[in-house]
Design an enzyme around this catalytic site. Structure first.
Site, PDB file in Angstrom:
ATOM      1  N   ARG A 153      -1.284  -5.491   4.401  1.00 30.23           N
ATOM      2  CA  ARG A 153      -0.423  -4.942   3.360  1.00 30.23           C
ATOM      3  C   ARG A 153       0.751  -4.178   3.987  1.00 30.23           C
ATOM      4  O   ARG A 153       0.578  -3.503   5.010  1.00 30.23           O
ATOM      5  CB  ARG A 153      -1.208  -3.997   2.454  1.00 30.23           C
ATOM      6  CG  ARG A 153      -2.371  -4.655   1.731  1.00 30.23           C
ATOM      7  CD  ARG A 153      -3.190  -3.655   0.954  1.00 30.23           C
ATOM      8  NE  ARG A 153      -3.815  -2.650   1.826  1.00 30.23           N
ATOM      9  CZ  ARG A 153      -4.709  -1.758   1.415  1.00 30.23           C
ATOM     10  NH1 ARG A 153      -5.074  -1.728   0.141  1.00 30.23           N
ATOM     11  NH2 ARG A 153      -5.223  -0.895   2.266  1.00 30.23           N
TER      12      ARG A 153
ATOM     13  N   ARG B 116       0.868  -1.180   0.000  1.00 29.41           N
ATOM     14  CA  ARG B 116       0.000   0.000   0.000  1.00 29.41           C
ATOM     15  C   ARG B 116       0.902   1.226   0.000  1.00 29.41           C
ATOM     16  O   ARG B 116       1.723   1.402   0.889  1.00 29.41           O
ATOM     17  CB  ARG B 116      -0.906   0.000   1.235  1.00 29.41           C
ATOM     18  CG  ARG B 116      -1.776   1.248   1.397  1.00 29.41           C
ATOM     19  CD  ARG B 116      -2.791   1.342   0.273  1.00 29.41           C
ATOM     20  NE  ARG B 116      -3.840   2.319   0.560  1.00 29.41           N
ATOM     21  CZ  ARG B 116      -3.716   3.641   0.399  1.00 29.41           C
ATOM     22  NH1 ARG B 116      -2.580   4.157  -0.036  1.00 29.41           N
ATOM     23  NH2 ARG B 116      -4.725   4.441   0.681  1.00 29.41           N
TER      24      ARG B 116
ATOM     25  N   GLU C 142     -10.883   5.143  -5.930  1.00 24.86           N
ATOM     26  CA  GLU C 142     -11.256   3.742  -6.068  1.00 24.86           C
ATOM     27  C   GLU C 142     -11.606   3.443  -7.528  1.00 24.86           C
ATOM     28  O   GLU C 142     -11.926   4.345  -8.305  1.00 24.86           O
ATOM     29  CB  GLU C 142     -12.460   3.429  -5.169  1.00 24.86           C
ATOM     30  CG  GLU C 142     -12.200   3.634  -3.690  1.00 24.86           C
ATOM     31  CD  GLU C 142     -11.240   2.620  -3.107  1.00 24.86           C
ATOM     32  OE1 GLU C 142     -11.107   1.525  -3.699  1.00 24.86           O
ATOM     33  OE2 GLU C 142     -10.625   2.909  -2.070  1.00 24.86           O
TER      34      GLU C 142
END
Length: 333
Positions: free
Chosen positions: A266, A224, A232
């Site tokens: 992540r 990330r 998004e």
């Protein structure tokens, strides 16, 4: 003709079908941009003809258009290195035609789908720091990034060789054993057994990758990007953000500085690709917000502000919806 033009024409642009989807400059949508311009410069050097359809994008005469292509062709040949990206090509065209009408310059760039002058950004080319910055837990170098591994504009999946110091000491014994057995099964051409062993390796978070005809056992990491939040996928500019990140990292090895882990497992980190700080590129191109709730670095705010002022990317809208608001409204944390 210059080697760069010949290479780009032969490798990227030469049409191989009579597909109706070919654009006005004779190439498919997948090859527009720098390679399409190279294609037309190649043809211009041979025929002295500018591409059909250009007159719909520009205001000057066909004679003037031929003069542009002559100047661009000469500059392209002299460029060292020659343009390799859409941004490189756009800068060359803009510089060569800087005394010409704005409508012609922007029209020519639009014809090839190249970035307009006001959207071009200058990126730092400093190497990542030699010593680890404060807060970094560890760093690693990835194997070349598969394009399919870029999920969106701020998340990618990478693989790190098991020989990397970060990985080497923690590879489970059963994964190493499965990798050895898989190699032997492939030697016997028992591909069913080899595939079953590889699935066991994959289920453990590893994979055997073919890198330059050599099989490499590698560990999977989901990354990330620290300090930014891209739209998004379902949001405006979500697709563009994913495509830009893909363009930066695909088939490249990255240096990753890991600062921690998020709630989804992540690694949260800074990414460097060939000396370019990836978060800087995403912010300056208007394809991400500074995620100030999780990262207070002032330089990130500065880069976001530059894109806002240029009104490029998502900032072309006066009030783009923030991804954290979108997730909240769509019942996502």
């Amino acid at each position: 003709m210059g080697n760069a033009l010949g290479y780009l024409y032969g490798k990227c642009c030469k049409p191989t079908t009579d597909d109706d989807s070919l654009g006005p400059h004779g190439v498919s949508a997948a090859t527009v941009g720098v390679s399409a311009l190279a294609h037309d410069l190649f043809n211009f050097e041979i025929t002295s003809q500018v591409p059909e359809g250009l007159e719909r994008y520009v205001v000057s005469s066909r004679k003037a258009q031929a003069n542009w292509y002559r100047k661009i062709l000469e500059a392209w040949k002299q460029a060292k290195p020659p343009p390799q990206t859409a941004e490189d090509a756009s800068r060359l065209v803009t510089e060569i035609l800087k005394r010409h009408q704005k409508a012609d310059v922007e029209g020519l760039l639009s014809f090839y789908g190249l970035p307009l002058p006001h959207t071009l950004v200058e990126l730092s080319t400093e190497a990542p720091p030699d010593s680890l910055p404060e807060g970094v837990l560890f760093e690693f170098q990835t194997l070349p990034v598969d394009p399919k591994a870029v999920a969106d504009g701020d998340t990618i999946t990478v693989y790190v060789s098991s020989s990397d110091p970060v990985v080497s000491s923690s590879v489970p014994r059963e994964v190493n054993v499965a990798a050895v057995k898989r190699a032997k099964a492939r030697e016997r051409k028992d591909y069913t057994k080899a595939d079953a062993l590889h699935q066991k390796i994959i289920d453990s978070g590893y994979r055997v990758l073919n890198i330059q005809n050599e099989e490499v056992l590698a560990r999977k990491f989901r990354i990330r990007l620290r300090g930014i939040d891209a739209p998004e996928s379902q949001m405006p500019f979500g697709k563009e953000a994913q495509e830009e990140l893909l363009k930066i990292v695909q088939w490249k090895s990255l240096k990753v500085l890991v600062y921690g882990e998020d709630r989804y497992g992540r690694c949260v980190g800074d990414l460097y690709c060939n000396g370019v700080f990836v978060q800087e590129a995403m912010l300056k191109k208007g394809l991400a917000w500074h995620y100030v709730a999780y990262d207070k670095r002032m330089v990130l705010a500065k880069w976001e502000k530059e894109a806002r002022q240029k009104r490029i990317g998502l900032w072309a809208s006066s009030n783009p919806e923030k991804p954290w608001d979108w997730r909240k409204n769509n019942r996502r944390e």
